[in-house]
Each structure stands twice: as structure tokens, then as C-alpha cells.
Enzyme design. Structure first.
Site, PDB file in Angstrom:
ATOM      1  N   GLN A 101      28.846 -17.871   9.042  1.00  0.00           N
ATOM      2  CA  GLN A 101      27.873 -17.068   9.805  1.00  0.00           C
ATOM      3  C   GLN A 101      26.459 -17.472   9.399  1.00  0.00           C
ATOM      4  OE1 GLN A 101      29.272 -12.664   9.807  1.00  0.00           O
ATOM      5  NE2 GLN A 101      30.422 -13.655   8.182  1.00  0.00           N
ATOM      6  N   HIS A 119      26.595 -18.490  14.089  1.00  0.00           N
ATOM      7  CA  HIS A 119      25.317 -17.835  14.424  1.00  0.00           C
ATOM      8  C   HIS A 119      24.159 -18.829  14.525  1.00  0.00           C
ATOM      9  CE1 HIS A 119      27.014 -13.734  12.820  1.00  0.00           C
ATOM     10  NE2 HIS A 119      27.451 -14.030  14.043  1.00  0.00           N
ATOM     11  N   GLY A 187      31.723 -13.746   0.631  1.00  0.00           N
ATOM     12  CA  GLY A 187      30.330 -13.305   0.700  1.00  0.00           C
ATOM     13  C   GLY A 187      29.882 -12.800   2.055  1.00  0.00           C
ATOM     14  N   SER A 189      29.801  -9.125   4.498  1.00  0.00           N
ATOM     15  CA  SER A 189      30.052  -7.678   4.520  1.00  0.00           C
ATOM     16  C   SER A 189      30.997  -7.293   5.654  1.00  0.00           C
ATOM     17  CB  SER A 189      28.733  -6.921   4.678  1.00  0.00           C
ATOM     18  OG  SER A 189      28.152  -7.234   5.934  1.00  0.00           O
TER      19      SER A 189
HETATM   20  C1  BJW Z   1      28.206 -11.815  -2.604  1.00  0.00           C
HETATM   21  C2  BJW Z   1      27.266 -12.333  -3.479  1.00  0.00           C
HETATM   22  C3  BJW Z   1      27.719 -13.345  -4.307  1.00  0.00           C
HETATM   23  C4  BJW Z   1      26.256 -10.874  -2.366  1.00  0.00           C
HETATM   24  N1  BJW Z   1      29.004 -13.744  -4.240  1.00  0.00           N
HETATM   25  N2  BJW Z   1      29.461 -12.214  -2.557  1.00  0.00           N
HETATM   26  C5  BJW Z   1      32.080  -4.601  18.075  1.00  0.00           C
HETATM   27  C6  BJW Z   1      31.917  -3.458  17.341  1.00  0.00           C
HETATM   28  C7  BJW Z   1      30.650  -3.011  16.974  1.00  0.00           C
HETATM   29  C8  BJW Z   1      29.496  -3.705  17.353  1.00  0.00           C
HETATM   30  C9  BJW Z   1      29.666  -4.851  18.093  1.00  0.00           C
HETATM   31  C10 BJW Z   1      30.926  -5.288  18.444  1.00  0.00           C
HETATM   32  N3  BJW Z   1      30.786  -6.449  19.135  1.00  0.00           N
HETATM   33  C11 BJW Z   1      29.479  -6.744  19.234  1.00  0.00           C
HETATM   34  C12 BJW Z   1      28.760  -5.793  18.619  1.00  0.00           C
HETATM   35  C13 BJW Z   1      27.289  -5.768  18.525  1.00  0.00           C
HETATM   36  C14 BJW Z   1      26.736  -6.618  17.415  1.00  0.00           C
HETATM   37  C15 BJW Z   1      27.244  -6.085  16.098  1.00  0.00           C
HETATM   38  O1  BJW Z   1      28.137  -6.606  15.475  1.00  0.00           O
HETATM   39  N4  BJW Z   1      26.623  -5.028  15.603  1.00  0.00           N
HETATM   40  C16 BJW Z   1      27.013  -4.419  14.342  1.00  0.00           C
HETATM   41  C17 BJW Z   1      25.903  -4.643  13.283  1.00  0.00           C
HETATM   42  C18 BJW Z   1      27.281  -2.965  14.576  1.00  0.00           C
HETATM   43  N5  BJW Z   1      27.085  -8.014  17.600  1.00  0.00           N
HETATM   44  C19 BJW Z   1      26.363  -8.828  18.385  1.00  0.00           C
HETATM   45  O2  BJW Z   1      25.393  -8.419  19.011  1.00  0.00           O
HETATM   46  C20 BJW Z   1      26.808 -10.266  18.484  1.00  0.00           C
HETATM   47  N6  BJW Z   1      26.909 -10.683  19.826  1.00  0.00           N
HETATM   48  C21 BJW Z   1      27.833 -10.217  20.670  1.00  0.00           C
HETATM   49  O3  BJW Z   1      28.700  -9.463  20.322  1.00  0.00           O
HETATM   50  O4  BJW Z   1      27.715 -10.716  21.957  1.00  0.00           O
HETATM   51  C22 BJW Z   1      28.417 -10.056  22.996  1.00  0.00           C
HETATM   52  C23 BJW Z   1      27.394  -9.126  23.633  1.00  0.00           C
HETATM   53  C24 BJW Z   1      26.577  -9.649  24.602  1.00  0.00           C
HETATM   54  C25 BJW Z   1      25.661  -8.805  25.225  1.00  0.00           C
HETATM   55  C26 BJW Z   1      25.558  -7.462  24.828  1.00  0.00           C
HETATM   56  C27 BJW Z   1      26.361  -6.975  23.803  1.00  0.00           C
HETATM   57  C28 BJW Z   1      27.306  -7.828  23.200  1.00  0.00           C
HETATM   58  C29 BJW Z   1      25.791 -11.195  17.853  1.00  0.00           C
HETATM   59  C30 BJW Z   1      25.652 -11.016  16.378  1.00  0.00           C
HETATM   60  C31 BJW Z   1      24.558 -11.914  15.853  1.00  0.00           C
HETATM   61  C32 BJW Z   1      24.282 -11.691  14.383  1.00  0.00           C
HETATM   62  N7  BJW Z   1      23.088 -12.359  14.031  1.00  0.00           N
HETATM   63  C33 BJW Z   1      22.624 -12.297  12.646  1.00  0.00           C
HETATM   64  C34 BJW Z   1      21.201 -12.895  12.599  1.00  0.00           C
HETATM   65  C35 BJW Z   1      21.261 -14.422  12.778  1.00  0.00           C
HETATM   66  C36 BJW Z   1      19.905 -15.012  12.852  1.00  0.00           C
HETATM   67  C37 BJW Z   1      19.138 -14.899  11.578  1.00  0.00           C
HETATM   68  O5  BJW Z   1      19.566 -15.425  10.542  1.00  0.00           O
HETATM   69  O6  BJW Z   1      18.084 -14.261  11.618  1.00  0.00           O
HETATM   70  O7  BJW Z   1      23.520 -13.005  11.792  1.00  0.00           O
HETATM   71  S1  BJW Z   1      22.633 -10.636  11.969  1.00  0.00           S
HETATM   72  C38 BJW Z   1      23.079 -11.150  10.343  1.00  0.00           C
HETATM   73  O8  BJW Z   1      24.364 -10.553   9.996  1.00  0.00           O
HETATM   74  C39 BJW Z   1      23.311 -12.664  10.409  1.00  0.00           C
HETATM   75  C40 BJW Z   1      24.570 -12.822   9.591  1.00  0.00           C
HETATM   76  O9  BJW Z   1      25.205 -14.026   9.907  1.00  0.00           O
HETATM   77  C41 BJW Z   1      25.352 -11.586   9.951  1.00  0.00           C
HETATM   78  C42 BJW Z   1      26.428 -11.245   8.951  1.00  0.00           C
HETATM   79  O10 BJW Z   1      25.886 -10.862   7.730  1.00  0.00           O
HETATM   80  P1  BJW Z   1      26.613 -11.301   6.377  1.00  0.00           P
HETATM   81  O11 BJW Z   1      26.581 -12.769   6.239  1.00  0.00           O
HETATM   82  O12 BJW Z   1      27.924 -10.644   6.277  1.00  0.00           O
HETATM   83  O13 BJW Z   1      25.568 -10.747   5.289  1.00  0.00           O
HETATM   84  P2  BJW Z   1      25.476  -9.272   4.629  1.00  0.00           P
HETATM   85  O14 BJW Z   1      24.142  -9.188   3.994  1.00  0.00           O
HETATM   86  O15 BJW Z   1      25.826  -8.229   5.582  1.00  0.00           O
HETATM   87  O16 BJW Z   1      26.603  -9.290   3.516  1.00  0.00           O
HETATM   88  C43 BJW Z   1      26.498 -10.077   2.336  1.00  0.00           C
HETATM   89  C44 BJW Z   1      27.766  -9.880   1.536  1.00  0.00           C
HETATM   90  O17 BJW Z   1      27.755 -10.769   0.440  1.00  0.00           O
HETATM   91  C45 BJW Z   1      27.908  -8.464   0.970  1.00  0.00           C
HETATM   92  O18 BJW Z   1      29.233  -8.008   1.237  1.00  0.00           O
HETATM   93  C46 BJW Z   1      27.697  -8.645  -0.541  1.00  0.00           C
HETATM   94  O19 BJW Z   1      28.496  -7.742  -1.310  1.00  0.00           O
HETATM   95  C47 BJW Z   1      28.142 -10.071  -0.737  1.00  0.00           C
HETATM   96  N8  BJW Z   1      27.518 -10.806  -1.830  1.00  0.00           N
HETATM   97  N9  BJW Z   1      26.052 -11.657  -3.252  1.00  0.00           N
HETATM   98  C48 BJW Z   1      29.832 -13.114  -3.326  1.00  0.00           C
HETATM   99  N10 BJW Z   1      26.879 -13.900  -5.216  1.00  0.00           N
END
Ligand code: BJW
Ligand code: ZN
Length: 247
Positions: A101, A119, A187, A189
Site C-alpha cells: 500500500q 495506492h 505493518g 493497520s
Molecule cells: C509497525 C511498525 C513497525 C508501526 N513494524 N509494524 C469498505 C468499508 C469501509 C470503507 C470503505 C470500503 N471500501 C472503500 C471504502 C472507503 C475508503 C476506506 O477504506 N475508508 C476507511 C478509512 C474507512 N477507501 C477508499 O476510498 C479507496 N477507494 C475505493 O474504495 O474506491 C472505490 C470507491 C470509488 C468511489 C467512491 C467510493 C469508493 C481508496 C483508498 C486510498 C487510500 N489512500 C491512502 C493515501 C495514499 C496517498 C498518500 O500516501 O498520501 O493510502 S490513505 C493511507 O492509508 C495510505 C495507506 O496506504 C493506507 C493504509 O495505511 P497503512 O499502511 O495501513 O498505515 P497505518 O498508519 O494505518 O498503519 C500502520 C501500521 O503499522 C499500524 O498497524 C502500526 O501498528 C504498524 N507499525 N510501526 C511493524 N516498526
């Protein structure tokens, strides 16, 4: 770090031929790149709804452009850490696909051969008017934004909330998972969909699932083996075990 591995996990590592590593921002935390959520998360300082969606960009393109420039600088200075490097080394012993991601390029810079970026990539920029990729970034204009030759706004090539993930890449991720024996979930969430659904998908494909995270996630219950802690240390230690029987 030495790690005592359970027999069922060692058996899974021994039997496996194809492995998928599904990663999130936590794997890059040890390279100094902030995660999105949690205490050290980016979202604590900047609200996602303000910055990571198309409407926010149209409303305040200079602010969003600055935020991505700031992050691009962090990413460019960062180096792959033992987590990324271990995943690359797994290629000596298995067919490996990385499904990430992350937009930070660190898996590619570590050497991983197949990296599916769900992403997008922070280094890519494209024009919202003509759709062309910017080959070289121009200077910012007077209002603080980058413009394409056609005059349209240049935006980062990442996937914002409400936008579809690149279909071919998402499909390729599902194919890789369906063919894999083992899936490491590292890594992330697992709060952002549809990426998070890949863990459910892996379970449905009967993959052996290993989660590595500093804390539990909504997907932890699906893991056959769970490691709580930093990904760099855990992946290096697991790789050392693999070297003992495959090296
Ligand atoms: C460690 C550590 C160490 C720390 N060792 N571990 C179904 C249900 C509910 C909602 C939706 C759904 N389907 C779609 C949605 C809406 C939405 C969504 O998911 N919303 C939720 C937040 C509720 N999704 C979307 O909008 C997606 N598109 C989509 O569904 O299209 C269809 C659609 C079209 C039209 C209308 C509606 C829908 C797109 C999602 C795009 C996400 N983009 C981002 C930003 C990218 C650009 C940028 O970088 O600026 O992507 S958001 C951000 O979150 C980024 C990441 O890739 C993504 C995931 O985050 P990640 O990587 O998990 O990071 P964290 O911080 O959350 O977690 C870090 C983890 O690491 C933690 O667990 C720590 O404990 C751990 N950690 N240090 C190991 N050393
Ligand atoms: Zn253009």
C-alpha cells in the site's frame, strides 16, 4: 534477534514455494517515514479528509502540493531498512511478490523484483486535464502549484480516498495471493479498503497467514502465526531460520 519459531510455522516455511508480502506504512517506519495512523502517525498532524482526496486538492491545490513535496523529501532521504532488505533476500529461496500500500519506492530500492503498488507512487505526477504523466517537474507557478504544458494542474500519482485502485494491479495482487502458499501481512493497520480485504481473500485461498505488527489489528484473528514487534527485526530473524534449511 533470535526467534523461537513454532513447528507449524516452520513447516509452512519449509513447504512453501510462493510467498506474498502484503505491506503497509509500518514497514517503512524504521526508515524514518511516518505512518498514517497511531501516535506517531501523519494523520495526527494533517487530517486525511483535508489533504488526501480530490476535492481537497481542487479546493486548495497549493496546500496539498506542499504536503506531498514535504513527504517526497522525507522519502527521497530515506533508505530501505532490514525489513525491506529481508523481503528482497527471500527471493533467493522463494517466488516472491510484494503487494504494497506504500507509495515510497522502498521495496523497489531494496531490490524486490515484483512490486505491486496498490495506492500508486509518490514520485509519479500527472495532469488532471490531459492525463499525461509529467516527465520532469516544472517550477511551481505564482500560486504555488505545478502545471502541465497544457495548463492543467499536476497531481501526485497516488490513490486518494474515493478513488478506485488501479484495477490491473489489484487483480494481479489477487492472482499472486491465490497462487501463494504463505502470505506475510506486515505493518498495516488494515483499516483502509479494498486493500485490507486482501487478507480475507488470502484466508479464502487457504494461504498460511503470518502477521507482523507492533500491535494487534482487525485482521489479527485471521493470522495462523502472529509476531508483535518491529518488522525489521522479525523479518531478519525469520530469514535466518530459512537460511538454515534452504541456504
Ligand atoms: C509497525 C511498525 C513497525 C508501526 N513494524 N509494524 C469498505 C468499508 C469501509 C470503507 C470503505 C470500503 N471500501 C472503500 C471504502 C472507503 C475508503 C476506506 O477504506 N475508508 C476507511 C478509512 C474507512 N477507501 C477508499 O476510498 C479507496 N477507494 C475505493 O474504495 O474506491 C472505490 C470507491 C470509488 C468511489 C467512491 C467510493 C469508493 C481508496 C483508498 C486510498 C487510500 N489512500 C491512502 C493515501 C495514499 C496517498 C498518500 O500516501 O498520501 O493510502 S490513505 C493511507 O492509508 C495510505 C495507506 O496506504 C493506507 C493504509 O495505511 P497503512 O499502511 O495501513 O498505515 P497505518 O498508519 O494505518 O498503519 C500502520 C501500521 O503499522 C499500524 O498497524 C502500526 O501498528 C504498524 N507499525 N510501526 C511493524 N516498526
Ligand atoms: Zn496536461
Amino acid at each position: 534477534m533470535s526467534l523461537l519459531l513454532e513447528k507449524h510455522f516452520i513447516d509452512a516455511l519449509k513447504k512453501a514455494r510462493r510467498i506474498v508480502f502484503f505491506t503497509g506504512s509500518g514497514i517503512s517506519a524504521e526508515s524514518g517515514i511516518p505512518t498514517f495512523r497511531g501516535e506517531e502517525g501523519l494523520w495526527n498532524k494533517f487530517k486525511p479528509e483535508e489533504l488526501a482526496n480530490f476535492n481537497a486538492f481542487i479546493k486548495n491545490p497549493a496546500l496539498v502540493t506542499d504536503w506531498y513535496n514535504f513527504r517526497r523529501e522525507i522519502v527521497r532521504k530515506a533508505l530501505p531498512n532490514p525489513g525491506h532488505l529481508s523481503i528482497y533476500e527471500f527471493e533467493k529461496f522463494y517466488d516472491v511478490t510484494v503487494v504494497t500500500q506504500n507509495v515510497d519506492n522502498l521495496h523497489k530500492r531494496a531490490g524486490s523484483s515484483i512490486v505491486l503498488e496498490l495506492h500508486g507512487n509518490i514520485e509519479r505526477n500527472f495532469c488532471i486535464s490531459c492525463g499525461k504523466d509529467a516527465v520532469e517537474m516544472p517550477e511551481k507557478d505564482k500560486s504555488g502549484v505545478f502545471r502541465c504544458e497544457c495548463g492543467g494542474l499536476l497531481r501526485p500519482g497516488v490513490v486518494w480516498f474515493g478513488e478506485n485502485l488501479p484495477t490491473a494491479i489489484f487483480d494481479a495482487a489477487e492472482v499472486a495471493i491465490s497462487k501463494s502458499d504463505l502470505v506475510f501481512v506486515v505493518g498495516t493497520s488494515l483499516q483502509v479498503y479494498p486493500a485490507a480485504s486482501l487478507v480475507q481473500f488470502a484466508k479464502g485461498c487457504n494461504c498460511y497467514i503470518v502477521e507482523i505488527n507492533t500491535e494487534n489489528t482487525p485482521g489479527s484473528y485471521l493470522a495462523d502465526q502472529k509476531f508483535i514487534g518491529k518488522s525489521g527485526a522479525h523479518l531478519s530473524a525469520i530469514l535466518e531460520h530459512v537460511k538454515r534449511f534452504r541456504g
